[in-house]
Design an enzyme around this catalytic site. Structure first.
Site, PDB file in Angstrom:
ATOM      1  N   ALA A 270       0.835  -1.194   0.000  1.00  0.00           N
ATOM      2  CA  ALA A 270       0.000   0.000   0.000  1.00  0.00           C
ATOM      3  C   ALA A 270       0.868   1.241   0.000  1.00  0.00           C
ATOM      4  O   ALA A 270       2.083   1.159   0.187  1.00  0.00           O
ATOM      5  CB  ALA A 270      -0.911   0.012   1.228  1.00  0.00           C
ATOM      6  N   GLU A 306       0.041   2.578   6.957  1.00  0.00           N
ATOM      7  CA  GLU A 306      -0.160   3.699   6.028  1.00  0.00           C
ATOM      8  C   GLU A 306      -0.768   4.893   6.755  1.00  0.00           C
ATOM      9  O   GLU A 306      -0.393   6.036   6.510  1.00  0.00           O
ATOM     10  CB  GLU A 306      -1.027   3.288   4.839  1.00  0.00           C
ATOM     11  CG  GLU A 306      -0.538   2.059   4.067  1.00  0.00           C
ATOM     12  CD  GLU A 306       0.934   2.096   3.672  1.00  0.00           C
ATOM     13  OE1 GLU A 306       1.477   3.200   3.472  1.00  0.00           O
ATOM     14  OE2 GLU A 306       1.539   1.005   3.580  1.00  0.00           O
TER      15      GLU A 306
HETATM   16  N1  TRP Z   1       5.690   3.826   1.233  1.00  0.00           N
HETATM   17  C1  TRP Z   1       5.059   2.570   0.973  1.00  0.00           C
HETATM   18  C2  TRP Z   1       4.858   1.873   2.294  1.00  0.00           C
HETATM   19  O1  TRP Z   1       5.540   2.082   3.208  1.00  0.00           O
HETATM   20  C3  TRP Z   1       5.908   1.702   0.089  1.00  0.00           C
HETATM   21  C4  TRP Z   1       5.516   1.611  -1.337  1.00  0.00           C
HETATM   22  C5  TRP Z   1       4.301   1.419  -1.823  1.00  0.00           C
HETATM   23  C6  TRP Z   1       6.373   1.630  -2.453  1.00  0.00           C
HETATM   24  N2  TRP Z   1       4.352   1.316  -3.174  1.00  0.00           N
HETATM   25  C7  TRP Z   1       5.599   1.423  -3.586  1.00  0.00           C
HETATM   26  C8  TRP Z   1       7.730   1.780  -2.604  1.00  0.00           C
HETATM   27  C9  TRP Z   1       6.153   1.366  -4.851  1.00  0.00           C
HETATM   28  C10 TRP Z   1       8.295   1.734  -3.869  1.00  0.00           C
HETATM   29  C11 TRP Z   1       7.513   1.523  -4.992  1.00  0.00           C
HETATM   30  O2  TRP Z   1       3.994   1.077   2.478  1.00  0.00           O
HETATM   31 ZN    ZN Z   2       5.778   2.587   4.845  1.00  0.00          ZN
END
Ligand code: TRP
Ligand code: ZN
Length: 876
Positions: A270, A306
């Site tokens: 997510a 999230e």
């Molecule tokens: N920030 C997202 C999390 O912590 C990570 C994430 C979701 C992500 N989709 C992505 C990272 C695509 C790199 C590419 O859940």
């Molecule tokens: Zn994260």
């Protein structure tokens, strides 16, 4: 390799941006053939970096942006005033402050990498972290450039009645030709990676949450119409998370709307886009009939994760991607605390440690080993790793134990307060911890900089005469790529001492039965007085530091710890250590006779199964032997066949000898209750299915599994039974019928079918690769869908080690071919699949040679993506 290296990004090259974007106005005209993106950027020079040299303004972009027009302050720019190279846009003589307008055409329907704006089934959606926004429009696509966003979306009203972006809707219009538009405004300045857009025909489940200060927030979960009945669990998880973050961290939600959208095609679990989280359907949709207990808990954890990012990630964000663990490590720590509070803290801790040891320790011992704050990367997408996430969370956990809960909370208050609205570094986080507590964390910072898993060797001395017990700790850390001769870490070690009856000794004059020992030096001792007999030390309770700890316990001492320690983690770990000993000695591994550890493990399990007031969830975990991936975690000499065979004989001999007890436990735990994903019930089902797994080695098991398959009313029991039947060589007929029935029953439920694909791909049966090839041709398989790729290819190569590591190399060839295909379709997913091959050095011949050959061939491919070449080249 040279070419690749020259494109590496280095932490030491970080410079503040010379330009800022105060306001971003976007307009998306979503069409079937192409989408027009108009962007108006209100740009000005960064006063902090101002110098007299007039440097060009470089905007990130990509080769997929088809530039229609470009103007500054409403005047079209002549061709001589800008250039486009490798997707990057250079504006030659930018003034102090101006509005840059670009119009580009993009084709989301061709975006199979799922990075930027793309289509998932009938909807448009976006994924911008880490650098996906540059696939949407030209921008300063870096997290330290923060802007407020206005986003207008225009689309056909019938096909796309729902149009979403970050923040609040501020305007709606009905337009010509059946189109409509909605404009969104996000008042919080944010980096481009948090931008999101969704358009589609979606149903919505709505609820409300009143924050601690009394503001009412509308909570909305958007899913396809057919899935509207599967959102209740995610909604409850969201409300629990919001309340928990208020009480535990004093963090309140800040917008009037919080939206979650579920999409089928998604590279990860997510994404925390401001006010508009986008989720993999597998991380939202839940229904007892098609969702396992593990998934129910996973959904609760990801929704929380999230949501928690709204503060740890969005309000306070990262300066650059080397700081990724600032938000991810901290947020994983927060979601783990939340899950522990909602369920069983002990079970959660054991699951996390088991995951860390299996995946992060292996990563840290391999060719992609990197510090929690890396120094360089070729492709940032390759750094969303278990090291950044899980080891990062362990480091925050150690800070929590060093400061204590109260000081830790004061420190996070200070951190959020001090840096609200800023893009900061890991150093800023540590400094807040230091400033609040007054504790000097200089040495502690090494955890962020030094890669590799520290090894702590402990020895003891006892003197009957002086009633004195002394523990001596010695730490070391193996060399890792680019890092040698590491400095000693600050390692917090929670410990206690048991007497031979399993009772806790008092450790000091205050009468403490447990202390936190801080290992600072390479070698350091601690003495305990008035110890009346030689004690058994319980070391690293709660897994208080992410290290490998060695102490020469006798088998009997491990048995005592597993039966009597006050700490659930220690009890589980003692069983793990006993089991490990069966595989450690070649004579144990290859011999025909049972070994002493096996006998002790057996008596331990016998006692465990007879205890009346034990937590079934903990018993289940203790009964589970280390998995093959963990047993493969050795420097060299790994023999996949020998390990698999030994594990099977160990399981079958335990099953045979425990037979009647297992059967009794199975029936005792199988009493009928209306299904609920509550942790008490989850523990019971977990024990029941762990026991069933053993019973499959006895005559009785096959019938029990078949019965359970037929009669179960929930996916946990149904899929466990199917897995048992599929893995058992004596139930081929039942397995075939169950597999067919399952398919027939669930062919319209994508997520249930993912389980079906996964179970078959992970089967230990000999002909599994043939079956896997068939599954890839199944009408429901789609290589463009990451969940399907993970269920079939990922599961075969990552979990089914006996079949992946076939002597003839067919498993390696299979993986190589699919990495080639994914290189063109979805490099992010392709790069993750390469990992099992990179561990070639561990294996005996011919495995090592064949694995290396597959990597070599991959490295020679023309047009190898950055994602895949980084992993492949570093491993050769
Ligand atoms: N920030 C997202 C999390 O912590 C990570 C994430 C979701 C992500 N989709 C992505 C990272 C695509 C790199 C590419 O859940
Ligand atoms: Zn994260």
């Amino acid at each position: 390799m040279k070419d690749a290296l020259s494109e590496m990004v280095h932490l030491e090259d970080y410079r503040e941006s010379e330009f800022l974007i105060d306001k971003t106005e976007l307009c998306f005209d979503l069409g079937d053939a192409f989408t027009v993106v108009t962007s108006k950027l209100h740009i000005r020079r960064n006063p902090k970096t101002f110098n007299c040299l007039v440097s060009p303004l470089f905007l990130d972009g990509s080769l997929d942006l088809d530039l229609e027009s470009i103007s500054i302050d409403a005047v079209l720019l002549p061709k001589t005033a800008y250039s486009l190279e490798g997707g990057r846009l250079a504006i030659f003589e930018p003034s102090e402050q101006f509005v840059l307008q670009t119009i580009v055409n993009i084709k989301p329907q061709d975006n199979t990498a799922l990075n930027g704006l793309y289509r998932s089934r009938d909807m448009f959606c976006s994924q911008c972290e880490a650098e996906g926004f540059r696939n949407i429009t030209f921008y300063l696509d870096r997290p330290d450039v923060m802007s407020i966003f206005f986003t207008k979306i225009i689309a056909d009203k019938k096909k796309y009645p729902v149009l979403l972006s970050n923040g609040n809707p501020i305007n709606r219009e009905e337009l010509d030709n059946g189109t409509h538009s909605i404009t969104w405004q996000d008042p919080f300045p944010k980096p481009s990676y948090l931008f999101a857009l969704v358009a589609g025909k979606l149903g919505c489940v709505e609820d409300r949450f009143v924050t601690s200060s009394g503001r009412s927030v509308s909570l909305q979960i958007y899913v396809e119409e057919k899935d509207l009945g599967k959102c209740e669990h995610a909604m409850n998880s969201l409300k629990k998370s919001m309340r928990w973050d208020e009480t535990t961290y004093g963090r309140e939600y800040d917008l009037d709307i919080f939206m979650i959208v579920a999409v089928d095609d998604f590279n990860m679990g997510a994404m925390e886009n401001k006010g508009l989280n986008i989720f993999n359907t597998s991380a939202v949709l839940a229904d007892p009939k098609i969702t396992t207990d593990a998934s129910f808990q996973n959904i609760e954890a990801i929704v929380a994760h999230e949501y928690f990012h709204n503060w740890s990630g969005n309000r306070v964000t990262c300066r650059d991607w080397f700081q990724l663990s600032l938000k991810e490590g901290f947020t994983v720590f927060r979601d783990a605390q939340f899950s522990a509070d909602m369920n069983s803290p002990t079970v959660k801790r054991i699951q996390d440690v088991s995951f860390l040891r299996t995946h992060q320790f292996a990563e840290d011992a391999g060719t992609m080993s990197h510090p929690v704050q890396p120094n360089s990367y070729l492709e940032i997408n390759n750094f969303y790793t278990v090291t950044i996430y899980e080891k990062g969370a362990e480091i925050v956990g150690m800070l929590h134990s060093l400061l204590g809960a109260e000081q830790f909370r004061s420190a996070t208050d200070l951190y959020f307060d001090r840096h609200d609205g800023e893009a900061v570094t890991i150093e800023d986080f540590v400094r807040a911890m230091e400033d609040t507590s007054g504790i000097n964390l200089e040495q502690f910072r090494l955890w962020y900089k030094q890669s590799g898993t520290p090894i702590v060797s402990v020895s003891s001395e006892y003197s009957e005469n002086s009633q004195r017990f002394m523990l001596t700790f010695e730490q070391s850390c193996p060399d890792t790529p680019g890092q040698f001769d590491k400095k000693p870490f600050l390692i917090p070690i929670r410990l206690g001492l048991l007497n031979s009856n399993g009772e806790s000794h008092r450790l000091n004059t205050v009468g403490d039965k447990e202390i936190m020992f801080k290992l600072l030096d390479k070698k350091q001792s601690v003495a305990f007085e008035n110890i009346s007999s030689r004690p058994i030390p319980a070391l690293l309770r709660g897994f208080s530091a992410p290290v490998k700890l060695n102490y020469q316990y006798s088998d009997e001492e491990l048995a005592l710890l597993s039966a009597k320690d006050t700490d659930g983690f220690i009890r589980w770990d003692a069983c793990q250590q006993l089991a490990f000993r069966v595989f450690r000695e070649p004579s144990n591994l290859f011999g025909r006779d049972t070994c002493p550890q096996e006998e002790i493990l057996l008596t331990t399990y016998e006692q465990l199964l007879s205890e009346e007031d034990m937590d079934p969830a903990l018993v289940a975990l203790m009964l589970q032997l280390p998995g093959e991936p963990l047993l493969h975690d050795k420097k060299n000499g790994v023999d996949p066949e020998a390990i698999h065979r030994r594990r099977e004989t160990l399981r079958s001999s335990l099953a045979e000898k425990l037979g009647a007890k297992l059967e009794a436990v199975y029936h005792a735990q199988n009493s009928y209750q209306t299904y609920e994903p509550a942790s008490s019930q989850i523990g019971v089902r977990s024990l029941k299915n762990t026991v069933l797994d053993y019973l499959m080695y006895t005559e009785l098991g096959v019938e029990l599994a078949w019965q359970q398959f037929k009669e179960s009313d929930n996916m946990t029991d149904q899929s466990s039974a199917l897995r048992c039947l599929v893995n058992c060589s004596r139930s081929v007929n039942y397995a075939r019928i169950a597999t067919e029935r399952f398919e027939c029953q669930w062919k319209h439920e994508t997520l249930a079918m993912n389980i079906w694909f996964q179970i078959q791909s992970a089967s230990f049966q000999k002909n599994t690769l043939v079956r896997v090839e068939e599954l890839l041709k199944h009408s429901l398989f789609d290589i463009r869908n990451p969940n399907k790729v993970r269920s079939v290819i990922g599961s075969f190569c990552g979990n089914n080690l006996i079949n992946f590591h076939k002597q003839n190399g067919t498993g390696y060839d299979f993986l190589e071919n699919h990495i080639k295909i994914l290189n063109d379709i979805n490099p992010q997913i392709g790069a993750r699949l390469v990992v099992p091959l990179t561990r070639w050095r561990r294996y005996i011949a011919p495995h090592s040679r064949l694995m290396r050959r597959a990597l070599q061939r991959l490295s020679e491919l023309p047009d190898l993506s950055k994602d895949i070449s980084e992993v492949v080249l570093k491993s050769l």
